[in-house]
Design an enzyme around this catalytic site. Structure first.
Site, mmCIF file in Angstrom:
data_model
loop_
_atom_site.group_PDB
_atom_site.id
_atom_site.type_symbol
_atom_site.label_atom_id
_atom_site.label_comp_id
_atom_site.label_asym_id
_atom_site.label_seq_id
_atom_site.Cartn_x
_atom_site.Cartn_y
_atom_site.Cartn_z
ATOM 1 N N ASP A 12 0.884 -1.159 0.000
ATOM 2 C CA ASP A 12 0.000 0.000 0.000
ATOM 3 C C ASP A 12 0.922 1.209 0.000
ATOM 4 O O ASP A 12 1.569 1.510 0.996
ATOM 5 C CB ASP A 12 -0.880 -0.025 1.254
ATOM 6 C CG ASP A 12 -1.839 1.153 1.303
ATOM 7 O OD1 ASP A 12 -1.630 2.125 0.542
ATOM 8 O OD2 ASP A 12 -2.790 1.108 2.099
ATOM 9 N N HIS A 19 -8.576 4.916 2.204
ATOM 10 C CA HIS A 19 -7.978 3.610 1.884
ATOM 11 C C HIS A 19 -8.769 2.853 0.815
ATOM 12 O O HIS A 19 -8.752 1.627 0.784
ATOM 13 C CB HIS A 19 -7.903 2.754 3.147
ATOM 14 C CG HIS A 19 -6.987 3.301 4.202
ATOM 15 N ND1 HIS A 19 -5.622 3.190 4.127
ATOM 16 C CD2 HIS A 19 -7.243 3.974 5.355
ATOM 17 C CE1 HIS A 19 -5.069 3.747 5.194
ATOM 18 N NE2 HIS A 19 -6.037 4.236 5.953
ATOM 19 N N TYR A 91 -3.616 9.370 0.273
ATOM 20 C CA TYR A 91 -3.766 9.014 1.678
ATOM 21 C C TYR A 91 -2.849 7.840 2.046
ATOM 22 O O TYR A 91 -2.722 6.885 1.287
ATOM 23 C CB TYR A 91 -5.220 8.656 2.003
ATOM 24 C CG TYR A 91 -5.430 8.669 3.488
ATOM 25 C CD1 TYR A 91 -5.451 9.874 4.188
ATOM 26 C CD2 TYR A 91 -5.512 7.490 4.210
ATOM 27 C CE1 TYR A 91 -5.569 9.907 5.555
ATOM 28 C CE2 TYR A 91 -5.634 7.504 5.589
ATOM 29 C CZ TYR A 91 -5.661 8.716 6.255
ATOM 30 O OH TYR A 91 -5.764 8.739 7.624
ATOM 31 N N GLY A 104 18.734 -6.191 0.915
ATOM 32 C CA GLY A 104 18.958 -7.437 0.185
ATOM 33 C C GLY A 104 17.716 -8.265 -0.062
ATOM 34 O O GLY A 104 17.683 -9.083 -0.963
ATOM 35 N N LYS A 133 -8.095 -5.588 2.834
ATOM 36 C CA LYS A 133 -8.772 -5.446 4.133
ATOM 37 C C LYS A 133 -8.887 -6.774 4.876
ATOM 38 O O LYS A 133 -9.896 -7.103 5.477
ATOM 39 C CB LYS A 133 -10.168 -4.818 3.967
ATOM 40 C CG LYS A 133 -10.191 -3.509 3.211
ATOM 41 C CD LYS A 133 -9.384 -2.400 3.867
ATOM 42 C CE LYS A 133 -9.550 -1.085 3.131
ATOM 43 N NZ LYS A 133 -8.381 -0.739 2.290
ATOM 44 N N TYR A 230 -0.199 -1.364 14.986
ATOM 45 C CA TYR A 230 -1.076 -1.426 13.823
ATOM 46 C C TYR A 230 -0.638 -0.425 12.755
ATOM 47 O O TYR A 230 -0.487 0.757 13.032
ATOM 48 C CB TYR A 230 -2.531 -1.141 14.240
ATOM 49 C CG TYR A 230 -3.466 -1.160 13.059
ATOM 50 C CD1 TYR A 230 -3.742 -2.359 12.409
ATOM 51 C CD2 TYR A 230 -4.025 0.005 12.569
ATOM 52 C CE1 TYR A 230 -4.569 -2.390 11.307
ATOM 53 C CE2 TYR A 230 -4.865 -0.014 11.472
ATOM 54 C CZ TYR A 230 -5.135 -1.217 10.838
ATOM 55 O OH TYR A 230 -5.950 -1.240 9.744
ATOM 56 N N LYS A 233 -3.708 -3.496 7.377
ATOM 57 C CA LYS A 233 -3.750 -4.954 7.355
ATOM 58 C C LYS A 233 -2.792 -5.490 6.307
ATOM 59 O O LYS A 233 -2.236 -4.745 5.515
ATOM 60 C CB LYS A 233 -5.187 -5.443 7.157
ATOM 61 C CG LYS A 233 -5.854 -5.778 8.484
ATOM 62 C CD LYS A 233 -5.089 -6.855 9.279
ATOM 63 C CE LYS A 233 -5.707 -7.027 10.662
ATOM 64 N NZ LYS A 233 -4.989 -7.941 11.523
ATOM 65 N N ASP A 235 -3.195 -7.779 3.890
ATOM 66 C CA ASP A 235 -3.703 -7.836 2.531
ATOM 67 C C ASP A 235 -2.900 -8.796 1.648
ATOM 68 O O ASP A 235 -2.092 -8.370 0.821
ATOM 69 C CB ASP A 235 -3.740 -6.423 1.939
ATOM 70 C CG ASP A 235 -4.579 -5.493 2.812
ATOM 71 O OD1 ASP A 235 -5.469 -5.970 3.540
ATOM 72 O OD2 ASP A 235 -4.343 -4.279 2.763
ATOM 73 N N ARG A 267 -10.371 -0.650 10.120
ATOM 74 C CA ARG A 267 -9.362 -0.422 11.170
ATOM 75 C C ARG A 267 -8.680 -1.720 11.588
ATOM 76 O O ARG A 267 -8.194 -1.844 12.714
ATOM 77 C CB ARG A 267 -10.004 0.279 12.380
ATOM 78 C CG ARG A 267 -10.571 1.638 12.001
ATOM 79 C CD ARG A 267 -11.260 2.383 13.092
ATOM 80 N NE ARG A 267 -11.848 3.602 12.534
ATOM 81 C CZ ARG A 267 -11.188 4.740 12.362
ATOM 82 N NH1 ARG A 267 -9.939 4.833 12.724
ATOM 83 N NH2 ARG A 267 -11.784 5.770 11.808
ATOM 84 N N ASP A 288 -15.277 0.666 4.666
ATOM 85 C CA ASP A 288 -13.933 0.337 4.142
ATOM 86 C C ASP A 288 -13.861 -1.111 3.648
ATOM 87 O O ASP A 288 -12.817 -1.773 3.770
ATOM 88 C CB ASP A 288 -12.839 0.566 5.194
ATOM 89 C CG ASP A 288 -12.538 2.041 5.424
ATOM 90 O OD1 ASP A 288 -13.175 2.888 4.773
ATOM 91 O OD2 ASP A 288 -11.661 2.332 6.258
HETATM 92 C C1 F6R Z 1 -6.730 0.429 5.951
HETATM 93 C C2 F6R Z 1 -7.986 0.097 6.598
HETATM 94 C C3 F6R Z 1 -8.928 1.171 6.992
HETATM 95 C C4 F6R Z 1 -8.377 2.108 8.037
HETATM 96 C C5 F6R Z 1 -9.436 3.143 8.453
HETATM 97 C C6 F6R Z 1 -8.868 4.184 9.427
HETATM 98 O O1 F6R Z 1 -6.175 -0.666 5.295
HETATM 99 O O2 F6R Z 1 -8.255 -1.034 6.840
HETATM 100 O O3 F6R Z 1 -10.134 0.595 7.414
HETATM 101 O O4 F6R Z 1 -7.931 1.394 9.151
HETATM 102 O O5 F6R Z 1 -9.896 3.837 7.338
HETATM 103 O O6 F6R Z 1 -7.746 4.740 8.837
HETATM 104 P P1 F6R Z 1 -6.916 5.934 9.482
HETATM 105 O O7 F6R Z 1 -6.494 5.486 10.843
HETATM 106 O O8 F6R Z 1 -5.786 6.110 8.530
HETATM 107 O O9 F6R Z 1 -7.822 7.129 9.541
HETATM 108 MG MG MG Z 2 -4.948 -2.625 1.666
HETATM 109 MG MG MG Z 3 -4.242 2.510 2.443
#
Ligand code: F6R
Ligand code: MG
Ligand code: MG
Length: 365
Positions: A12, A19, A91, A104, A133, A230, A233, A235, A267, A288
């Site tokens: 990512d 996201h 983002y 390496g 996710k 954290y 994820k 993925d 999240r 998400d």
């Molecule tokens: C990212 C993901 C999203 C974020 C969520 C909060 O791969 O799974 O669900 O965890 O959008 O993101 P932040 O903390 O960047 O605002």
């Molecule tokens: Mg991802």
């Molecule tokens: Mg992302």
């Protein structure tokens, strides 16, 4: 005979909005960089695609696994894309790039990687899958279905080349140790482990029929275990060989028709059903998510990817998608309650412990 190596590397490097998905011009940029690497004979061929907010580099070459030139190419590409993502204002720009200097091998640096080498058969069907996710263990269920469950894969019963079964190499992602289990004989032991996908993850599958070799490789990189907190994820991605002794294309995609429950939604803290989608819908929007998987299929010839097909771009997966939407409605009604939200043990690496800490000295007898 020269062996072909398939390396599927992902990170990512930034997305839009939030996201949801990779920014199209950066995918074009990735293609330009891969084209250059192809011209310079670093790789034989490539495909760039996305799984939600993850940029996926599918590379073929003759350099073997863990090759420094290949891993450096991927790392430098992700760094360039991350830098450009930051300038554009995408983002989470560069969020998976956890280290400053390449040492390496891309393993342990943030990006995910699934790779293996094999002797190409005269006609070599190759499938790749990428999820968003969710976590590496999300592949446990479909990989088991494909390579061990005769109710999914008819060939395990009918075809003598599949009838011998497959060996699963399972990784304990916390201890960094492997155990090899042979199916069907050790199927119950296998399930005892991989039914806990947060800890035990299938890394490789090998055919037990002589000369067929490795059937599949899955990425097992856990960002939280590298960073200690954290980040996003993991993925995961998978590379799978098909037909003539391996599961047929149709047996492989059949393994994704449940919409099985996986961890890592919103999240990195929720459970949800995994939706198989075409590249057109490779974007995670609702809450998400829901968590998604995309699949591409090719014929591989001398390392060249021929006749690419977007595997889930097919109405025969509509009923799975409808079920996933129905389960999504149901599970989302649970809001912050388990099991919609992950159990406390799995929330260790999320932002929840910071919230709970504030309450610690407020508990009284
Ligand atoms: C990212 C993901 C999203 C974020 C969520 C909060 O791969 O799974 O669900 O965890 O959008 O993101 P932040 O903390 O960047 O605002
Ligand atoms: Mg991802
Ligand atoms: Mg992302």
């Amino acid at each position: 005979m020269v062996k072909t190596t398939i390396s599927l590397l992902k990170a990512d490097i930034g997305s839009s909005p939030g996201h949801v998905t990779v920014y199209e011009p950066l995918m074009v940029r990735a293609e330009e960089l891969m084209e250059k690497a192809k011209d310079e004979n670093v790789i034989l061929d490539f495909v760039v695609f996305n799984a939600g907010d993850d940029t996926e580099l599918l590379l073929s070459h003759n350099k073997g696994v863990d090759n420094e030139a290949i891993h450096k190419l991927a790392w430098d590409t992700f760094m360039t894309l991350g830098k450009e993502a930051r300038e554009i204002g995408l983002y989470g720009a560069g969020q998976d790039l956890l280290k400053d200097a390449f040492t390496g091998n891309i393993k342990g640096m943030g990006p995910g990687c699934a790779e293996f080498e094999f002797e190409e058969r005269p006609a070599e069907p190759l499938l790749v899958f990428a999820m968003d996710k969710t976590e590496p263990g999300a592949f446990n269920y479909p990989i088991f279905q494909m390579f061990a469950n005769p109710f999914n894969t008819a060939g395990l019963i009918i075809d003598p080349k599949l009838h011998e079964g497959f060996t699963f190499s399972v990784m304990d992602v916390y201890k960094n140790k492997f155990v090899d289990l042979s199916c069907p004989e050790q199927m119950y032991d296998l399930l005892a482990l991989i039914g806990a996908p947060g800890k035990y993850v299938v890394k490789y599958v090998d055919s037990k029929t002589p000369d067929l070799g490795r059937a599949a490789a899955i990425s097992t990189d856990k960002l939280s275990l590298i960073a200690g907190k954290y980040i996003g994820k993991d993925d995961p991605v998978a590379v799978i060989r098909s037909q003539s002794g391996f599961p047929a294309v149709g047996e492989i995609v059949e393994a994704f028709t449940l919409g099985h429950l996986v961890s890592g939604w919103m999240r990195g803290s929720h459970r949800g059903p995994l939706m198989p989608v075409s590249l057109e819908y490779s974007q995670c929007v609702r809450f998400d998510g829901p968590p998604r998987v995309v699949g591409l299929g090719f014929q591989l010839k001398n390392g060249i990817f021929i006749g690419g097909v977007d595997l889930f771009d097919d109405p025969s997966f509509d009923s799975t998608r409808a079920r996933v939407n129905e389960i999504t409605e149901y599970i989302r009604r649970h809001g912050p309650f388990e099991p919609g939200r992950l159990p406390l043990s799995e929330m260790e690496y999320t932002t929840l412990p910071n919230v709970l800490q504030k309450l610690e000295d407020k508990f009284h007898d």
